[in-house]
Motif scaffolding. Structure first.
Motif, PDB file in Angstrom:
ATOM      1  N   GLY A   1      16.667  32.217  41.096  1.00 48.38           N
ATOM      2  CA  GLY A   1      15.841  32.327  39.893  1.00 48.38           C
ATOM      3  C   GLY A   1      16.035  33.654  39.177  1.00 48.38           C
ATOM      4  N   ILE A   2      16.107  34.724  39.934  1.00 49.54           N
ATOM      5  CA  ILE A   2      16.312  36.058  39.348  1.00 49.54           C
ATOM      6  C   ILE A   2      17.670  36.128  38.655  1.00 49.54           C
ATOM      7  N   MET A   3      18.687  35.608  39.327  1.00 50.34           N
ATOM      8  CA  MET A   3      20.039  35.642  38.765  1.00 50.34           C
ATOM      9  C   MET A   3      20.129  34.788  37.501  1.00 50.34           C
ATOM     10  N   LEU A   4      19.578  33.583  37.563  1.00 54.53           N
ATOM     11  CA  LEU A   4      19.589  32.710  36.384  1.00 54.53           C
ATOM     12  C   LEU A   4      18.852  33.342  35.217  1.00 54.53           C
ATOM     13  N   ASP A   5      17.704  33.912  35.489  1.00 48.71           N
ATOM     14  CA  ASP A   5      16.920  34.553  34.438  1.00 48.71           C
ATOM     15  C   ASP A   5      17.707  35.695  33.792  1.00 48.71           C
ATOM     16  N   SER A   6      18.382  36.488  34.614  1.00 49.11           N
ATOM     17  CA  SER A   6      19.163  37.617  34.098  1.00 49.11           C
ATOM     18  C   SER A   6      20.275  37.152  33.161  1.00 49.11           C
ATOM     19  N   LEU A   7      20.935  36.061  33.517  1.00 48.35           N
ATOM     20  CA  LEU A   7      22.023  35.560  32.675  1.00 48.35           C
ATOM     21  C   LEU A   7      21.496  34.819  31.453  1.00 48.35           C
ATOM     22  N   ARG A   8      20.468  34.022  31.636  1.00 45.47           N
ATOM     23  CA  ARG A   8      19.920  33.265  30.500  1.00 45.47           C
ATOM     24  C   ARG A   8      19.310  34.175  29.444  1.00 45.47           C
ATOM     25  N   ARG A   9      18.669  35.269  29.871  1.00 46.29           N
ATOM     26  CA  ARG A   9      18.109  36.216  28.899  1.00 46.29           C
ATOM     27  C   ARG A   9      19.202  36.854  28.059  1.00 46.29           C
ATOM     28  N   ARG A  10      20.399  36.875  28.586  1.00 43.13           N
ATOM     29  CA  ARG A  10      21.541  37.438  27.850  1.00 43.13           C
ATOM     30  C   ARG A  10      22.323  36.358  27.100  1.00 43.13           C
ATOM     31  N   GLY A  11      21.842  35.119  27.158  1.00 46.28           N
ATOM     32  CA  GLY A  11      22.474  34.029  26.414  1.00 46.28           C
ATOM     33  C   GLY A  11      23.790  33.540  26.982  1.00 46.28           C
ATOM     34  N   VAL A  12      23.951  33.623  28.299  1.00 45.05           N
ATOM     35  CA  VAL A  12      25.211  33.236  28.921  1.00 45.05           C
ATOM     36  C   VAL A  12      25.296  31.719  29.045  1.00 45.05           C
ATOM     37  N   GLN A  13      26.353  31.164  28.496  1.00 43.22           N
ATOM     38  CA  GLN A  13      26.618  29.741  28.615  1.00 43.22           C
ATOM     39  C   GLN A  13      27.134  29.456  30.026  1.00 43.22           C
TER      40      GLN A  13
ATOM     41  N   ILE B   1      27.800  29.753  37.207  1.00 44.26           N
ATOM     42  CA  ILE B   1      28.139  31.100  37.669  1.00 44.26           C
ATOM     43  C   ILE B   1      27.277  31.484  38.865  1.00 44.26           C
ATOM     44  N   VAL B   2      25.975  31.272  38.748  1.00 41.20           N
ATOM     45  CA  VAL B   2      25.056  31.634  39.824  1.00 41.20           C
ATOM     46  C   VAL B   2      25.358  30.827  41.085  1.00 41.20           C
ATOM     47  N   ASN B   3      25.585  29.535  40.931  1.00 38.41           N
ATOM     48  CA  ASN B   3      25.894  28.703  42.099  1.00 38.41           C
ATOM     49  C   ASN B   3      27.168  29.179  42.789  1.00 38.41           C
ATOM     50  N   HIS B   4      28.158  29.571  42.018  1.00 41.36           N
ATOM     51  CA  HIS B   4      29.409  30.085  42.593  1.00 41.36           C
ATOM     52  C   HIS B   4      29.156  31.368  43.385  1.00 41.36           C
ATOM     53  N   PHE B   5      28.439  32.302  42.800  1.00 39.40           N
ATOM     54  CA  PHE B   5      28.151  33.565  43.490  1.00 39.40           C
ATOM     55  C   PHE B   5      27.351  33.326  44.771  1.00 39.40           C
ATOM     56  N   LEU B   6      26.366  32.456  44.705  1.00 40.34           N
ATOM     57  CA  LEU B   6      25.544  32.183  45.885  1.00 40.34           C
ATOM     58  C   LEU B   6      26.340  31.461  46.973  1.00 40.34           C
ATOM     59  N   GLU B   7      27.183  30.524  46.585  1.00 39.45           N
ATOM     60  CA  GLU B   7      28.014  29.825  47.565  1.00 39.45           C
ATOM     61  C   GLU B   7      28.949  30.801  48.272  1.00 39.45           C
TER      62      GLU B   7
END
Length: 85
Positions: free
Chosen positions: A13-25, A30-36
């Protein structure tokens, strides 16, 4: 050293929020890849990659949108051209 534990869903959730607040498509991909990668023990390709990614987004050396075209496709592969927008 005191190690803190964070639940995977909270970290996601923290990672997604950080990217979504920056408008990352494609933030979830990306988050799933990093976590995996992290969970498989490849931390060099895991959560620690968020810091340079966020810095690059903030100073605009990394694009927020993706642009590509599939040039060729087979049953087992794709040839993708990363189009410069």
């Amino acid at each position: 050293m005191n190690k803190s534990k964070v639940k995977i869903d909270e970290l996601k959730g923290i990672m997604l929020d950080s990217l979504r607040r920056r408008g990352v498509q494609g933030a979830e991909v990306i988050v799933n890849h990093f976590l995996e990668a992290e969970l498989k023990g490849h931390s060099s390709h895991g959560v620690q990659r968020m810091i340079p990614l966020l810095k690059g987004l903030d100073v605009e050396t990394i694009r927020r949108e993706i642009s590509f075209s599939v040039e060729r496709e087979t049953n087992s592969s794709l040839y993708i051209d990363g189009v410069d927008p």
